[in-house]
Design an enzyme around this catalytic site. Structure first.
Site, PDB file in Angstrom:
ATOM      1  N   TRP A 102       0.815  -1.222   0.000  1.00 48.61           N
ATOM      2  CA  TRP A 102       0.000   0.000   0.000  1.00 48.61           C
ATOM      3  C   TRP A 102       0.839   1.259   0.000  1.00 48.61           C
ATOM      4  O   TRP A 102       0.556   2.211  -0.739  1.00 48.61           O
ATOM      5  CB  TRP A 102      -1.008  -0.011   1.157  1.00 48.61           C
ATOM      6  CG  TRP A 102      -2.107  -0.981   0.878  1.00 48.61           C
ATOM      7  CD1 TRP A 102      -2.395  -2.125   1.551  1.00 48.61           C
ATOM      8  CD2 TRP A 102      -3.054  -0.920  -0.204  1.00 48.61           C
ATOM      9  NE1 TRP A 102      -3.455  -2.778   0.969  1.00 48.61           N
ATOM     10  CE2 TRP A 102      -3.883  -2.062  -0.100  1.00 48.61           C
ATOM     11  CE3 TRP A 102      -3.275  -0.009  -1.248  1.00 48.61           C
ATOM     12  CZ2 TRP A 102      -4.926  -2.324  -1.005  1.00 48.61           C
ATOM     13  CZ3 TRP A 102      -4.320  -0.274  -2.151  1.00 48.61           C
ATOM     14  CH2 TRP A 102      -5.119  -1.411  -2.020  1.00 48.61           C
ATOM     15  N   ASP A 129      -1.769   6.395   6.439  1.00 49.97           N
ATOM     16  CA  ASP A 129      -2.833   5.565   5.864  1.00 49.97           C
ATOM     17  C   ASP A 129      -3.169   4.501   6.914  1.00 49.97           C
ATOM     18  O   ASP A 129      -2.411   3.550   7.103  1.00 49.97           O
ATOM     19  CB  ASP A 129      -2.339   4.920   4.567  1.00 49.97           C
ATOM     20  CG  ASP A 129      -3.350   3.946   3.953  1.00 49.97           C
ATOM     21  OD1 ASP A 129      -4.407   3.698   4.576  1.00 49.97           O
ATOM     22  OD2 ASP A 129      -3.062   3.421   2.861  1.00 49.97           O
ATOM     23  N   LYS A 167     -12.651  -1.803   5.845  1.00 49.59           N
ATOM     24  CA  LYS A 167     -11.870  -2.798   6.574  1.00 49.59           C
ATOM     25  C   LYS A 167     -12.413  -2.923   8.002  1.00 49.59           C
ATOM     26  O   LYS A 167     -12.732  -4.006   8.455  1.00 49.59           O
ATOM     27  CB  LYS A 167     -10.385  -2.418   6.607  1.00 49.59           C
ATOM     28  CG  LYS A 167      -9.796  -1.983   5.249  1.00 49.59           C
ATOM     29  CD  LYS A 167      -9.591  -3.146   4.289  1.00 49.59           C
ATOM     30  CE  LYS A 167      -9.349  -2.738   2.854  1.00 49.59           C
ATOM     31  NZ  LYS A 167      -8.154  -1.965   2.592  1.00 49.59           N
TER      32      LYS A 167
HETATM   33  C1  LIG Z   1      -7.606  -1.399   1.273  1.00 47.44           C
HETATM   34  C2  LIG Z   1      -6.530  -0.407   1.455  1.00 47.44           C
HETATM   35  C3  LIG Z   1      -6.392   0.700   0.599  1.00 47.44           C
HETATM   36  C4  LIG Z   1      -7.232   0.910  -0.646  1.00 47.44           C
HETATM   37  O1  LIG Z   1      -8.530   1.176  -0.413  1.00 47.44           O
HETATM   38  P1  LIG Z   1      -9.523   1.397  -1.647  1.00 47.44           P
HETATM   39  O2  LIG Z   1     -10.790   1.688  -0.936  1.00 47.44           O
HETATM   40  O3  LIG Z   1      -9.562   0.159  -2.464  1.00 47.44           O
HETATM   41  O4  LIG Z   1      -9.036   2.558  -2.425  1.00 47.44           O
HETATM   42  C5  LIG Z   1      -5.385   1.605   0.854  1.00 47.44           C
HETATM   43  N1  LIG Z   1      -4.555   1.440   1.892  1.00 47.44           N
HETATM   44  C6  LIG Z   1      -4.656   0.394   2.729  1.00 47.44           C
HETATM   45  C7  LIG Z   1      -3.710   0.269   3.868  1.00 47.44           C
HETATM   46  C8  LIG Z   1      -5.643  -0.558   2.528  1.00 47.44           C
HETATM   47  O5  LIG Z   1      -5.748  -1.604   3.364  1.00 47.44           O
END
Ligand SMILES: *Cc1c(COP(=O)(O)O)cnc(C)c1O
Length: 363
Positions: A101, A175, A199
């Site tokens: 990521w 993030d 998530k």
């Molecule tokens: C799932 C995830 C993303 C991407 O999310 P999207 O909604 O598909 O854009 C970005 N960063 C992390 C750490 C993730 O787990």
């Protein structure tokens, strides 16, 4: 029949209670005669839902008053562009790459800013974390980006880095998509945190941004208005139509989290859940987790069968026992169990029981 346990990395398991409340309120929210999907985002009923969700989230995550909470769209991937468009001022931005990521984030930011790789764990194939003292931070960085929990590779910062102690005044961008609300956040170290809801907070479609007020108002001219944090903040996340139903479901999840005892209580449970699974994997000659013990994620546990020819049988057997979505990410292979807040310890115990039984069966 008992509901299966869903170990998906995202979109992921939701608390059953939240789904039950949503089902009851589907046709008529609190006597309004409307389901939440049918409400104007500018009406009184939805206004209450959104305000309550924001207040509950602020309380749960202990977000200080000089941070804005924004409900946006586009997910973590869109934020990879939206953050540099809002915060880079066209200058240098530092990245610490610790897995898939943050690697994505670095690449996307390069379209809007000058990116600098300050540290990477690529040498260990993303199974360790580079010590903050070793990071090569740029003196003029507009911000420093980290992914505090790498969903794919299963490494997690156990504490956020203190950039000031490293001699940097740059704001930290985090993030936290895949572990938000699983543990407390030290906001004194954060400039901006973002995460998709799918998530650990609710359904896909809602993106959470928590941003320090002094960082607003410097967006590049090319930044779309709907993605300009100041515009979004000035309009209380209603500049454009927000993802109303996703905000409502996330709000129900926040109330569920409060009933569970809040983030500190969730953290204690998450520690116990992760320990149960890692301890089993570590003592078994049949399975392995390759992440350095002090860098392991409590949320996402990638693991391997040492004999990978058994993978399909393993997954079929898991499915038959009601243990769903254990297949690993395509870039890592093997298996992955995501142990988000909605997975109870009983679910992790059921997984460990299956791991043990499958190992015996194959012996
Ligand atoms: C799932 C995830 C993303 C991407 O999310 P999207 O909604 O598909 O854009 C970005 N960063 C992390 C750490 C993730 O787990």
């Amino acid at each position: 029949m008992a509901r299966p346990y869903n170990f998906s990395a995202g979109p992921a398991a939701m608390p059953v209670e939240v789904l039950e409340i949503a089902a009851r309120e589907m046709l008529d929210w609190h006597g309004t005669g409307m389901g939440v999907m049918e409400m104007s985002h500018r009406g009184k009923a939805f206004g209450e839902i959104a305000a309550q969700a924001e207040a509950d989230l602020r309380e749960l995550l202990a977000v200080p008053s000089h941070f804005k909470i924004l409900f946006m769209q586009g997910g973590g991937l869109a934020e990879n562009a939206i953050v540099p468009m809002n915060l880079s001022r066209g200058g240098v931005v530092d990245f610490v790459v610790t897995g898939g990521w943050s690697q994505n984030s670095l690449k996307e930011a390069g379209r809007y800013a000058q990116t600098h790789l300050a540290a990477s764990n690529a040498d260990s194939r993303h199974t360790t974390l580079p010590a903050p003292a070793s990071w090569q931070l740029s003196p003029d960085a507009q911000y420093v980006h980290i992914c505090s929990n790498e969903t794919i590779h299963g490494v997690e910062f156990q504490a956020l880095p203190d950039l000031k102690a490293l001699g940097s005044d740059a704001p930290l961008v985090v993030d936290f998509s895949s572990h938000v609300a699983s543990r407390p956040v030290d906001w004194s170290r954060v400039g901006l945190a973002f995460g998709g809801a799918q998530k650990n907070l609710g359904p896909a479609g809602l993106t959470l941004v928590v941003v320090r007020e002094d960082l607003l108002g410097h967006a590049l001219p090319i930044c779309p208005s709907a993605f300009n944090y100041k515009t979004v903040a000035d309009n209380a996340s209603m500049y454009n139509t927000p993802p109303t139903y996703a905000i409502y479901i996330a709000g129900l999840t926040f109330q569920w989290l409060k009933r569970q005892g809040g983030v500190a209580a969730m953290e204690a449970r998450n520690i116990a859940k992760a320990r149960l699974l890692y301890d089993f994997l570590d003592q078994s000659p049949f399975y392995e987790n390759r992440v350095a013990p002090d860098c392991r994620s409590r949320m996402n546990v990638p693991f391997f069968l040492k004999d990978e020819s058994r993978n399909e049988a393993f997954l079929a057997g898991a499915q038959a026992r009601g243990l769903l979505q254990l297949k690993g990410h395509k870039s890592v292979g093997g298996m992955r169990a995501s142990l988000y807040n909605a997975i109870p310890i009983e679910g992790v115990q059921a997984l460990v029981d299956y791991l043990r039984d499958f190992e015996k069966e194959m012996a």
